[in-house]
Design a protein around this motif. Structure first.
Motif, PDB file in Angstrom:
ATOM      1  N   PRO A  36       3.220   2.330  70.049  1.00  0.00           N
ATOM      2  CA  PRO A  36       3.882   3.149  69.743  1.00  0.00           C
ATOM      3  C   PRO A  36       5.132   3.326  69.133  1.00  0.00           C
ATOM      4  O   PRO A  36       5.258   3.949  67.873  1.00  0.00           O
ATOM      5  N   VAL A  37       5.814   2.434  69.444  1.00  0.00           N
ATOM      6  CA  VAL A  37       7.027   2.183  68.797  1.00  0.00           C
ATOM      7  C   VAL A  37       7.020   1.341  67.454  1.00  0.00           C
ATOM      8  O   VAL A  37       7.890   1.857  66.634  1.00  0.00           O
ATOM      9  N   LEU A  38       6.052   0.489  67.232  1.00  0.00           N
ATOM     10  CA  LEU A  38       6.017   0.046  65.992  1.00  0.00           C
ATOM     11  C   LEU A  38       5.207   0.767  65.051  1.00  0.00           C
ATOM     12  O   LEU A  38       5.729   0.927  63.809  1.00  0.00           O
ATOM     13  N   VAL A  39       4.497   1.706  65.398  1.00  0.00           N
ATOM     14  CA  VAL A  39       3.694   2.787  64.616  1.00  0.00           C
ATOM     15  C   VAL A  39       4.996   3.673  63.977  1.00  0.00           C
ATOM     16  O   VAL A  39       5.216   3.935  62.897  1.00  0.00           O
ATOM     17  N   ARG A  40       5.880   3.917  65.158  1.00  0.00           N
ATOM     18  CA  ARG A  40       6.911   5.006  64.802  1.00  0.00           C
ATOM     19  C   ARG A  40       7.764   4.297  63.853  1.00  0.00           C
ATOM     20  O   ARG A  40       8.241   4.968  62.776  1.00  0.00           O
ATOM     21  N   GLU A  44       8.941   5.897  60.260  1.00  0.00           N
ATOM     22  CA  GLU A  44      10.069   6.171  60.115  1.00  0.00           C
ATOM     23  C   GLU A  44      11.418   5.565  59.783  1.00  0.00           C
ATOM     24  O   GLU A  44      12.475   6.181  59.445  1.00  0.00           O
ATOM     25  N   ASP A  45      11.238   4.470  59.734  1.00  0.00           N
ATOM     26  CA  ASP A  45      12.560   3.421  59.864  1.00  0.00           C
ATOM     27  C   ASP A  45      12.847   3.340  58.287  1.00  0.00           C
ATOM     28  O   ASP A  45      12.337   3.651  57.390  1.00  0.00           O
ATOM     29  N   ARG A  51       9.819  -1.324  57.724  1.00  0.00           N
ATOM     30  CA  ARG A  51       8.580  -0.551  57.864  1.00  0.00           C
ATOM     31  C   ARG A  51       7.374  -1.483  57.713  1.00  0.00           C
ATOM     32  O   ARG A  51       6.510  -1.263  58.340  1.00  0.00           O
ATOM     33  N   LEU A  52       7.479  -2.445  56.893  1.00  0.00           N
ATOM     34  CA  LEU A  52       6.420  -3.142  56.426  1.00  0.00           C
ATOM     35  C   LEU A  52       6.164  -4.256  57.653  1.00  0.00           C
ATOM     36  O   LEU A  52       5.012  -4.451  57.932  1.00  0.00           O
ATOM     37  N   HIS A  53       7.204  -4.643  58.259  1.00  0.00           N
ATOM     38  CA  HIS A  53       6.955  -5.711  59.294  1.00  0.00           C
ATOM     39  C   HIS A  53       6.326  -4.884  60.344  1.00  0.00           C
ATOM     40  O   HIS A  53       5.657  -5.525  60.998  1.00  0.00           O
ATOM     41  N   PRO A  88       1.637   7.657  51.713  1.00  0.00           N
ATOM     42  CA  PRO A  88       1.444   6.325  51.559  1.00  0.00           C
ATOM     43  C   PRO A  88       2.277   5.438  50.605  1.00  0.00           C
ATOM     44  O   PRO A  88       2.502   4.371  51.010  1.00  0.00           O
ATOM     45  N   GLY A  89       2.820   6.047  49.904  1.00  0.00           N
ATOM     46  CA  GLY A  89       3.851   5.249  48.890  1.00  0.00           C
ATOM     47  C   GLY A  89       5.010   4.688  49.683  1.00  0.00           C
ATOM     48  O   GLY A  89       5.891   3.946  49.165  1.00  0.00           O
ATOM     49  N   LEU A  90       5.430   5.551  50.770  1.00  0.00           N
ATOM     50  CA  LEU A  90       6.524   4.950  51.402  1.00  0.00           C
ATOM     51  C   LEU A  90       6.265   3.705  52.396  1.00  0.00           C
ATOM     52  O   LEU A  90       7.280   3.001  52.506  1.00  0.00           O
ATOM     53  N   ASN A  91       5.092   3.434  52.726  1.00  0.00           N
ATOM     54  CA  ASN A  91       4.905   2.365  53.324  1.00  0.00           C
ATOM     55  C   ASN A  91       3.161   1.891  53.242  1.00  0.00           C
ATOM     56  O   ASN A  91       2.450   2.450  54.095  1.00  0.00           O
ATOM     57  N   PRO A  92       2.826   1.208  52.098  1.00  0.00           N
ATOM     58  CA  PRO A  92       1.533   0.845  51.911  1.00  0.00           C
ATOM     59  C   PRO A  92       1.052   0.224  52.987  1.00  0.00           C
ATOM     60  O   PRO A  92      -0.263  -0.190  53.064  1.00  0.00           O
TER      61      PRO A  92
END
Length: 208
Positions: A36-40, A44-45, A51-53, A88-92
């Motif tokens: 959950p925290v990784l998906v958030r 959102e980061d 976001r990519l990592h 999707p453009g914010l984090n492919p």
């Protein structure tokens, strides 16, 4: 070797390198409880790198829980909800998560990404499809080949992406893509012709 002593705490650090390091550590050692925290963070980061990592870490953890019984469907749906409604453009990289979550809406998200006009989004969707294919092979999803192979003939997808898809189908042994690949070949020019000819040759190999 771990980069942080406490990767979960590192995810809340004020600096980008520490948050990224925490995500990379969890990619190696994280469990279902960290999803959950990784998906958030992946959604959102404020940092593109974080976001990519975070997306990659969530996908890697999900890949270690590929059995349908490993994570209940309701939990997978809850994880996917923020992915589905993100830009999707914010984090492919989130397409990786969609591929590993292994839900029908996840596949729809990937297919939509394949038709996006932005190159980085289409590339991310391709990585998501590869992840989804690995899921399908693990869980015996025969329908997935039909869906993936049909994309090679989808005129809504840019030709260069359809060529990449044909190469992916060839690598996966999805021989049902052969007819679509052969039909697309006369429409191609330049480097795309060479790539497609190689994919077709692989799709024609005996035993595939």
């Amino acid at each position: 070797m771990a980069e942080t002593t406490d990767p979960v705490r590192a995810l809340a650090a004020p600096d980008i390198p520490t948050r990224s390091a925490g995500a990379r550590d969890l990619a190696e050692s994280g469990g279902r409880e960290h999803l959950p925290v990784l998906v958030r963070l992946a959604v959102e980061d404020p940092s593109t790198g974080v976001r990519l990592h975070a997306a990659g870490a969530a996908a890697d953890i999900l890949s270690r829980h590929r059995s349908p019984s490993a994570i209940p469907a309701a939990e997978r749906d809850a994880l996917f909800r923020p992915v589905m409604f993100s830009e999707p453009g914010l984090n492919p990289g989130l397409f990786q998560v969609a591929g590993e979550i292994n839900t029908r809406p996840g596949m729809s998200r990937i297919l939509g990404g394949m038709r996006d006009p932005r190159v980085d989004v289409r590339v991310g969707a391709g990585v998501g499809l590869l992840r989804r294919a690995q899921q399908g092979q693990h869980n015996g999803d025969a329908e997935l080949e039909r869906q993936g192979a049909s994309l090679v003939g989808d005129a809504r997808i840019k030709p260069e992406t359809r060529v990449d898809l044909a190469a992916l189908c060839a690598a996966l042994g999805w021989t049902s893509a052969l007819a679509e690949a052969e039909a697309l070949l006369p429409q191609l020019t330049g480097r795309l012709v060479e790539v497609m000819e190689e994919a077709i040759a692989r799709l024609r190999e005996p035993g595939r």
